[in-house]
Write a protein that holds these residues in place. Structure first.
Motif, PDB file in Angstrom:
ATOM      1  N   LEU A 130       0.830  -1.200   0.000  1.00  0.00           N
ATOM      2  CA  LEU A 130       0.000   0.000   0.000  1.00  0.00           C
ATOM      3  C   LEU A 130       0.867   1.254   0.000  1.00  0.00           C
ATOM      4  N   GLY A 131       1.944   1.239   0.740  1.00  0.00           N
ATOM      5  CA  GLY A 131       2.871   2.375   0.749  1.00  0.00           C
ATOM      6  C   GLY A 131       3.475   2.622  -0.621  1.00  0.00           C
ATOM      7  N   ARG A 132       3.867   1.535  -1.306  1.00  0.00           N
ATOM      8  CA  ARG A 132       4.411   1.688  -2.654  1.00  0.00           C
ATOM      9  C   ARG A 132       3.353   2.208  -3.620  1.00  0.00           C
ATOM     10  N   ALA A 133       2.131   1.697  -3.509  1.00  0.00           N
ATOM     11  CA  ALA A 133       1.050   2.148  -4.388  1.00  0.00           C
ATOM     12  C   ALA A 133       0.708   3.615  -4.121  1.00  0.00           C
ATOM     13  N   THR A 134       0.709   4.006  -2.871  1.00  0.00           N
ATOM     14  CA  THR A 134       0.425   5.400  -2.515  1.00  0.00           C
ATOM     15  C   THR A 134       1.481   6.319  -3.091  1.00  0.00           C
ATOM     16  N   ALA A 135       2.732   5.935  -2.978  1.00  0.00           N
ATOM     17  CA  ALA A 135       3.815   6.755  -3.532  1.00  0.00           C
ATOM     18  C   ALA A 135       3.687   6.873  -5.042  1.00  0.00           C
ATOM     19  N   ALA A 136       3.354   5.777  -5.712  1.00  0.00           N
ATOM     20  CA  ALA A 136       3.184   5.814  -7.169  1.00  0.00           C
ATOM     21  C   ALA A 136       2.007   6.696  -7.555  1.00  0.00           C
ATOM     22  N   PHE A 137       0.909   6.608  -6.801  1.00  0.00           N
ATOM     23  CA  PHE A 137      -0.264   7.447  -7.069  1.00  0.00           C
ATOM     24  C   PHE A 137       0.081   8.921  -6.890  1.00  0.00           C
ATOM     25  N   ARG A 138       0.747   9.246  -5.794  1.00  0.00           N
ATOM     26  CA  ARG A 138       1.115  10.648  -5.545  1.00  0.00           C
ATOM     27  C   ARG A 138       2.040  11.185  -6.630  1.00  0.00           C
ATOM     28  N   PRO A 142       2.235  17.600 -14.022  1.00  0.00           N
ATOM     29  CA  PRO A 142       1.473  18.733 -14.551  1.00  0.00           C
ATOM     30  C   PRO A 142       0.376  18.287 -15.512  1.00  0.00           C
ATOM     31  N   GLY A 143      -0.804  18.830 -15.330  1.00  0.00           N
ATOM     32  CA  GLY A 143      -1.922  18.587 -16.227  1.00  0.00           C
ATOM     33  C   GLY A 143      -2.763  17.364 -15.923  1.00  0.00           C
ATOM     34  N   ILE A 144      -2.338  16.521 -14.998  1.00  0.00           N
ATOM     35  CA  ILE A 144      -3.077  15.291 -14.717  1.00  0.00           C
ATOM     36  C   ILE A 144      -4.462  15.607 -14.138  1.00  0.00           C
ATOM     37  N   ALA A 145      -4.545  16.507 -13.168  1.00  0.00           N
ATOM     38  CA  ALA A 145      -5.837  16.835 -12.556  1.00  0.00           C
ATOM     39  C   ALA A 145      -6.777  17.431 -13.587  1.00  0.00           C
ATOM     40  N   GLY A 169     -14.679  15.812 -13.302  1.00  0.00           N
ATOM     41  CA  GLY A 169     -14.208  16.361 -12.027  1.00  0.00           C
ATOM     42  C   GLY A 169     -14.837  15.678 -10.830  1.00  0.00           C
ATOM     43  N   LEU A 170     -14.518  16.204  -9.662  1.00  0.00           N
ATOM     44  CA  LEU A 170     -15.062  15.668  -8.420  1.00  0.00           C
ATOM     45  C   LEU A 170     -16.463  16.215  -8.197  1.00  0.00           C
ATOM     46  N   PRO A 171     -17.314  15.469  -7.487  1.00  0.00           N
ATOM     47  CA  PRO A 171     -18.653  15.967  -7.203  1.00  0.00           C
ATOM     48  C   PRO A 171     -18.582  17.224  -6.344  1.00  0.00           C
ATOM     49  N   SER A 172     -19.520  18.116  -6.564  1.00  0.00           N
ATOM     50  CA  SER A 172     -19.594  19.339  -5.777  1.00  0.00           C
ATOM     51  C   SER A 172     -20.016  18.996  -4.359  1.00  0.00           C
ATOM     52  N   THR A 173     -19.381  19.606  -3.381  1.00  0.00           N
ATOM     53  CA  THR A 173     -19.752  19.343  -1.982  1.00  0.00           C
ATOM     54  C   THR A 173     -21.033  20.074  -1.617  1.00  0.00           C
TER      55      THR A 173
END
Length: 81
Positions: free
Chosen positions: A44-52, A58-61, A70-74
């Motif tokens: 999980l630590g390795r996967a988290t680091a890869a995700f981060r 740049p540009g991924i989000a 996008g993310l749902p509006s709160t």
């Protein structure tokens, strides 16, 4: 699976025995479960680091927002009565 012996001091052995008993397990079963849990935490630590690393590029989000809306509006979340 073949058995082996691990030498530890008696205080550590007793601590493992107490924790295992609190979980309703033998020391053997507790240590086997603990090893699997720790392997999972490392993965999980390795996967988290890869995700981060991936989302930090740049540009991924912005690309995610374009492709998936996008993310749902709160502010549109429904409240329980």
């Amino acid at each position: 699976m073949a058995d082996t012996t691990v030498k530890i001091d008696t205080e550590t052995r007793d601590r493992f025995a107490a924790v295992a008993a609190a979980h309703g397990k033998s020391v053997r079963a507790y240590l086997a479960d603990l090893a699997v849990e720790q392997e999972n935490q490392l993965a999980l630590g390795r996967a988290t680091a890869a995700f981060r690393e991936a989302v930090g590029r740049p540009g991924i989000a912005e690309q995610f927002d374009r492709e998936f809306g996008g993310l749902p509006s709160t502010t549109t979340a429904r409240r329980a009565a």
